[in-house]
Motif scaffolding. Structure first.
Motif, short mmCIF file in Angstrom:
data_model
loop_
_atom_site.label_atom_id
_atom_site.label_comp_id
_atom_site.label_asym_id
_atom_site.label_seq_id
_atom_site.Cartn_x
_atom_site.Cartn_y
_atom_site.Cartn_z
N THR A 97 11.35 12.17 0.50
CA THR A 97 12.29 11.09 0.84
C THR A 97 12.33 10.87 2.35
O THR A 97 12.26 9.72 2.82
CB THR A 97 13.70 11.42 0.32
N ALA A 98 12.43 11.95 3.11
CA ALA A 98 12.44 11.84 4.57
C ALA A 98 11.14 11.22 5.08
O ALA A 98 11.14 10.36 5.97
CB ALA A 98 12.66 13.21 5.20
N PHE A 99 10.03 11.64 4.51
CA PHE A 99 8.72 11.11 4.92
C PHE A 99 8.64 9.61 4.67
O PHE A 99 8.17 8.85 5.54
CB PHE A 99 7.62 11.83 4.14
N MET A 100 9.11 9.14 3.51
CA MET A 100 9.03 7.72 3.19
C MET A 100 9.90 6.88 4.12
O MET A 100 9.50 5.80 4.57
CB MET A 100 9.45 7.49 1.73
N PHE A 101 11.09 7.39 4.47
CA PHE A 101 11.95 6.64 5.39
C PHE A 101 11.36 6.60 6.80
O PHE A 101 11.42 5.57 7.48
CB PHE A 101 13.36 7.25 5.42
N ILE A 102 10.80 7.72 7.23
CA ILE A 102 10.16 7.74 8.56
C ILE A 102 8.99 6.77 8.61
O ILE A 102 8.81 6.04 9.59
CB ILE A 102 9.70 9.18 8.89
N LEU A 103 8.21 6.73 7.53
CA LEU A 103 7.05 5.84 7.50
C LEU A 103 7.47 4.37 7.42
O LEU A 103 7.00 3.54 8.21
CB LEU A 103 6.17 6.19 6.29
N GLY A 113 10.46 3.77 10.37
CA GLY A 113 10.08 4.15 11.73
C GLY A 113 8.75 3.58 12.18
O GLY A 113 8.69 2.72 13.06
N PHE A 114 7.67 4.02 11.54
CA PHE A 114 6.33 3.63 11.99
C PHE A 114 5.98 2.19 11.60
O PHE A 114 5.44 1.44 12.41
CB PHE A 114 5.28 4.59 11.43
N LEU A 115 6.28 1.80 10.37
CA LEU A 115 5.87 0.47 9.91
C LEU A 115 6.93 -0.59 10.17
O LEU A 115 6.61 -1.77 10.28
CB LEU A 115 5.55 0.52 8.41
N GLY A 116 8.19 -0.19 10.27
CA GLY A 116 9.26 -1.14 10.55
C GLY A 116 9.44 -2.18 9.46
O GLY A 116 9.92 -3.29 9.72
N ARG A 117 9.10 -1.83 8.23
CA ARG A 117 9.19 -2.80 7.13
C ARG A 117 10.60 -2.91 6.55
O ARG A 117 10.95 -3.91 5.94
CB ARG A 117 8.21 -2.42 6.01
N VAL A 118 11.37 -1.85 6.67
CA VAL A 118 12.75 -1.86 6.15
C VAL A 118 13.68 -1.38 7.24
O VAL A 118 13.29 -0.64 8.15
CB VAL A 118 12.89 -0.98 4.89
N ARG A 119 14.92 -1.80 7.15
CA ARG A 119 15.93 -1.34 8.10
C ARG A 119 16.59 -0.09 7.52
O ARG A 119 17.02 -0.08 6.37
CB ARG A 119 16.98 -2.42 8.33
N PHE A 120 16.62 0.97 8.31
CA PHE A 120 17.18 2.23 7.81
C PHE A 120 18.69 2.07 7.58
O PHE A 120 19.43 1.63 8.46
CB PHE A 120 16.94 3.37 8.79
N PRO A 130 0.80 -1.24 0.00
CA PRO A 130 0.00 0.00 0.00
C PRO A 130 0.83 1.28 0.00
O PRO A 130 0.35 2.31 -0.48
CB PRO A 130 -0.84 -0.13 1.28
N THR A 131 2.06 1.24 0.54
CA THR A 131 2.86 2.47 0.56
C THR A 131 3.26 2.91 -0.85
O THR A 131 3.67 4.06 -1.05
CB THR A 131 4.12 2.30 1.42
N ARG A 132 3.15 2.01 -1.83
CA ARG A 132 3.40 2.40 -3.22
C ARG A 132 2.42 3.50 -3.66
O ARG A 132 2.74 4.31 -4.52
CB ARG A 132 3.24 1.19 -4.14
N LEU A 133 1.23 3.50 -3.06
CA LEU A 133 0.23 4.49 -3.45
C LEU A 133 0.69 5.91 -3.12
O LEU A 133 0.22 6.88 -3.73
CB LEU A 133 -1.10 4.22 -2.74
N LEU A 134 1.61 6.02 -2.17
CA LEU A 134 2.11 7.35 -1.81
C LEU A 134 2.90 7.97 -2.95
O LEU A 134 2.95 9.19 -3.08
CB LEU A 134 2.98 7.26 -0.55
#
Length: 252
Positions: free
Chosen positions: A195-201, A204-211, A162-166
């Motif tokens: 870019t910052a928003f996508m990394f935070i989401l 940070g919030f979803l924890g789907r990827v490791r920063f 779903p984050t692809r929709l962003l």
């Protein structure tokens, strides 16, 4: 709507012959969208400027006769313009993903969804909200492109994301905001903030990827490519609109 433009369209509408009410409304929406595109391209934002621009056009009665005779050409032109502008966005983003190392079929799917569904779809339906104020237009554009970007959610290796929709919503924001005059510093900030928003989401919030810091330039370059493709698509659209509308009509 500008009073001058409203009066001009009213006169054109009263001159239509042999068309159904629905087709008349469609043609008037197409003509209004063309004229607003021209006003945007010229930087016209006053009643006097709009009146001066309309005075260059054919008399409404003559224009109505021409539109009635070749009423399919205008819609075909807008459809072709929307397709060409959308393809710029799709080719740019798809090529960027391919150069990053994504599988060719994922890159191609993303290009098709981003370019055709989001880009072309936006240009095709934008005429329906042109009468709104700038911020309302932007909000509607973000909502519509979010819905149009549903196919983007499937351009992954693992089901629907779903984050692809962003990315579709971001594209709609860019398309609408860059259809209006804006400071250059805002343009520079847009890919950085997204870019910052996508990394935070995602991290940070979803924890789907490791920063990871090395991923930041890749994401930033992709978002910058998307921005540049949007600006190129809008430039092409305005150029094609100028060839179709901006040239003063021959006087009889």
């Amino acid at each position: 709507m500008s009073r001058a433009l409203e009066a001009y369209l009213s006169q054109v509408g009263s001159g239509f012959k042999g068309l159904t009410r629905r087709r008349r409304l469609t043609l008037l929406r197409e003509l209004e969208a063309h004229l607003r595109d021209e006003a945007e391209a010229r930087g016209i934002d006053s009643e006097a400027g709009m009146s001066a621009m309309l005075s260059e056009k054919e008399h409404p009665t003559l224009l109505a006769e021409e539109l009635s005779a070749g009423e399919g050409q205008d819609a075909n032109h807008r459809g072709s313009t929307a397709l060409a502008a959308g393809m710029i966005i799709g080719l740019a983003t798809g090529a960027h993903m391919w150069f990053e190392g994504w599988r060719w079929y994922i890159s191609l799917a993303f290009a098709a969804a981003q370019g055709l569904a989001v880009g072309t779809g936006y240009f095709w339906v934008r005429r329906h909200w042109l009468r709104l104020n700038p911020w309302a237009r932007t909000a509607v554009a973000v909502l519509i492109t979010s819905l149009l970007s549903i196919p983007l959610g499937f351009t992954t290796h693992h089901g629907f994301k779903p984050t692809r929709l962003l990315y579709g919503a971001y594209t709609g924001f860019l398309l609408e905001r860059h259809s209006q005059e804006r400071p250059f510093w805002q343009t520079l900030l847009e890919p950085v903030l997204f870019t910052a928003f996508m990394f935070i989401l995602e991290a940070g919030f979803l924890g789907r990827v490791r920063f990871q810091w090395w991923k930041v330039p890749l994401e930033l370059s992709f978002n910058a490519t998307l921005l540049l493709s949007v600006m190129g698509a809008l430039k092409l659209k305005r150029l094609l609109a100028e060839r179709w509308v901006l040239t003063p009509q021959e006087q009889g």
